[in-house]
Enzyme design. Structure first.
Site, PDB file in Angstrom:
ATOM      1  N   GLU A   1     -12.314   3.310  -1.340  1.00 42.15           N
ATOM      2  CA  GLU A   1     -11.850   4.412  -2.200  1.00 42.15           C
ATOM      3  C   GLU A   1     -11.558   3.960  -3.619  1.00 42.15           C
ATOM      4  OE1 GLU A   1      -8.474   6.101  -0.287  1.00 42.15           O
ATOM      5  OE2 GLU A   1      -9.664   6.986   1.339  1.00 42.15           O
ATOM      6  N   VAL A   2     -10.999   2.774  -3.754  1.00 44.48           N
ATOM      7  CA  VAL A   2     -10.608   2.313  -5.095  1.00 44.48           C
ATOM      8  C   VAL A   2     -11.604   1.248  -5.543  1.00 44.48           C
ATOM      9  CG1 VAL A   2      -8.804   1.265  -6.484  1.00 44.48           C
ATOM     10  CG2 VAL A   2      -8.183   2.798  -4.611  1.00 44.48           C
TER      11      VAL A   2
ATOM     12  N   HIS B   1     -10.208  -5.342  -3.426  1.00 43.96           N
ATOM     13  CA  HIS B   1      -8.883  -5.536  -2.834  1.00 43.96           C
ATOM     14  C   HIS B   1      -9.034  -5.975  -1.400  1.00 43.96           C
ATOM     15  CE1 HIS B   1     -10.056  -1.284  -2.596  1.00 43.96           C
ATOM     16  NE2 HIS B   1      -9.425  -1.222  -1.436  1.00 43.96           N
TER      17      HIS B   1
ATOM     18  N   ASN C   1     -12.866  -3.505   2.249  1.00 39.78           N
ATOM     19  CA  ASN C   1     -13.924  -2.501   2.274  1.00 39.78           C
ATOM     20  C   ASN C   1     -14.814  -2.677   1.052  1.00 39.78           C
ATOM     21  OD1 ASN C   1     -13.171  -1.055   4.634  1.00 39.78           O
ATOM     22  ND2 ASN C   1     -11.470  -0.142   3.498  1.00 39.78           N
TER      23      ASN C   1
ATOM     24  N   ASP D   1       0.847  -1.194   0.000  1.00 36.14           N
ATOM     25  CA  ASP D   1       0.000   0.000   0.000  1.00 36.14           C
ATOM     26  C   ASP D   1       0.886   1.250   0.000  1.00 36.14           C
ATOM     27  OD1 ASP D   1      -3.217   0.514   0.952  1.00 36.14           O
ATOM     28  OD2 ASP D   1      -1.817   2.203   1.125  1.00 36.14           O
ATOM     29  N   ILE D   2       0.488   2.243  -0.749  1.00 27.72           N
ATOM     30  CA  ILE D   2       1.284   3.462  -0.890  1.00 27.72           C
ATOM     31  C   ILE D   2       1.248   4.318   0.386  1.00 27.72           C
ATOM     32  CG2 ILE D   2      -0.487   5.035  -1.798  1.00 27.72           C
ATOM     33  CD1 ILE D   2       1.521   5.732  -4.043  1.00 27.72           C
TER      34      ILE D   2
HETATM   35  P1  AMP Z   1      -9.824   1.340   0.316  1.00 31.64           P
HETATM   36  O1  AMP Z   1     -10.151   2.526   1.162  1.00 31.64           O
HETATM   37  O2  AMP Z   1     -10.150   0.027   0.997  1.00 31.64           O
HETATM   38  O3  AMP Z   1     -10.434   1.442  -1.073  1.00 31.64           O
HETATM   39  O4  AMP Z   1      -8.256   1.304   0.172  1.00 31.64           O
HETATM   40  C1  AMP Z   1      -7.566   1.817  -0.924  1.00 31.64           C
HETATM   41  C2  AMP Z   1      -6.088   1.737  -0.589  1.00 31.64           C
HETATM   42  O5  AMP Z   1      -5.352   1.889  -1.786  1.00 31.64           O
HETATM   43  C3  AMP Z   1      -5.600   2.797   0.380  1.00 31.64           C
HETATM   44  O6  AMP Z   1      -5.040   2.175   1.538  1.00 31.64           O
HETATM   45  C4  AMP Z   1      -4.547   3.571  -0.436  1.00 31.64           C
HETATM   46  O7  AMP Z   1      -3.444   3.984   0.342  1.00 31.64           O
HETATM   47  C5  AMP Z   1      -4.148   2.553  -1.481  1.00 31.64           C
HETATM   48  N1  AMP Z   1      -3.598   3.082  -2.723  1.00 31.64           N
HETATM   49  C6  AMP Z   1      -4.114   4.068  -3.488  1.00 31.64           C
HETATM   50  N2  AMP Z   1      -3.348   4.263  -4.574  1.00 31.64           N
HETATM   51  C7  AMP Z   1      -2.335   3.365  -4.494  1.00 31.64           C
HETATM   52  C8  AMP Z   1      -1.212   3.062  -5.331  1.00 31.64           C
HETATM   53  N3  AMP Z   1      -0.962   3.731  -6.458  1.00 31.64           N
HETATM   54  N4  AMP Z   1      -0.361   2.077  -4.930  1.00 31.64           N
HETATM   55  C9  AMP Z   1      -0.597   1.408  -3.783  1.00 31.64           C
HETATM   56  N5  AMP Z   1      -1.646   1.637  -2.959  1.00 31.64           N
HETATM   57  C10 AMP Z   1      -2.491   2.606  -3.312  1.00 31.64           C
END
Ligand code: AMP
Length: 127
Positions: free
Chosen positions: A105-106, A110, A97, A39-40
């Site tokens: 968020e994404v 995942h 999530n 995770d970033i």
């Molecule tokens: P969620 O809130 O469960 O959707 O988590 C999304 C996660 O993706 C967060 O913990 C972010 O820090 C992570 N994230 C977003 N962009 C990147 C990226 N380019 N590389 C790695 N992790 C990322």
């Protein structure tokens, strides 16, 4: 921004772009079914994301629509990721999530793998 649980898959979401190799990622494990990468913005000493290789927004979407082999391969990949990280003996936490209340968020399914220290209570209480 939170996502709707039944929204259509967005081919330009950040994890789709990582799968296509358009954005770099620190890979931990990869096979034909899944990719695991750091995770970033880590929330624990070890914080890795495992994503299936397919166009699935959420767990519900994946469970309803993915082929059995991909579901099995993805679940196994989560286990192999924990082994590759060396966190099985001390323990780890998985979190996925899904949808607005979870603050997903994404919009690509995942599973978070957290490890590296005692992880505290399962959820922060707001009551
Ligand atoms: P969620 O809130 O469960 O959707 O988590 C999304 C996660 O993706 C967060 O913990 C972010 O820090 C992570 N994230 C977003 N962009 C990147 C990226 N380019 N590389 C790695 N992790 C990322």
């Amino acid at each position: 921004m939170a996502v709707q649980s039944l929204e259509p898959y967005d081919d330009n979401n950040i994890f789709a772009r990582i799968l296509r190799g358009e954005i770099p990622a620190r890979k931990v494990y990869e096979d034909e079914f899944a990719l695991a990468f750091h995770d970033i913005n880590p929330q624990a000493p070890t914080h890795v994301l495992v994503i299936p290789k397919g166009r699935y927004v959420s767990w519900a979407d994946f469970a309803a629509g993915a082929p059995d082999a991909l579901i099995a391969g993805f679940i196994r990949a989560v286990g192999k990721t924990a082994e590759a990280l060396g966190v099985v003996a001390d323990g780890y936490r998985l979190l996925a999530n899904a949808g607005p209340h979870s603050h997903q968020e994404v919009p690509h399914l995942h599973v978070h793998v957290f490890a590296g220290r005692p992880l505290g209570p399962m959820l922060v209480r707001h009551d």
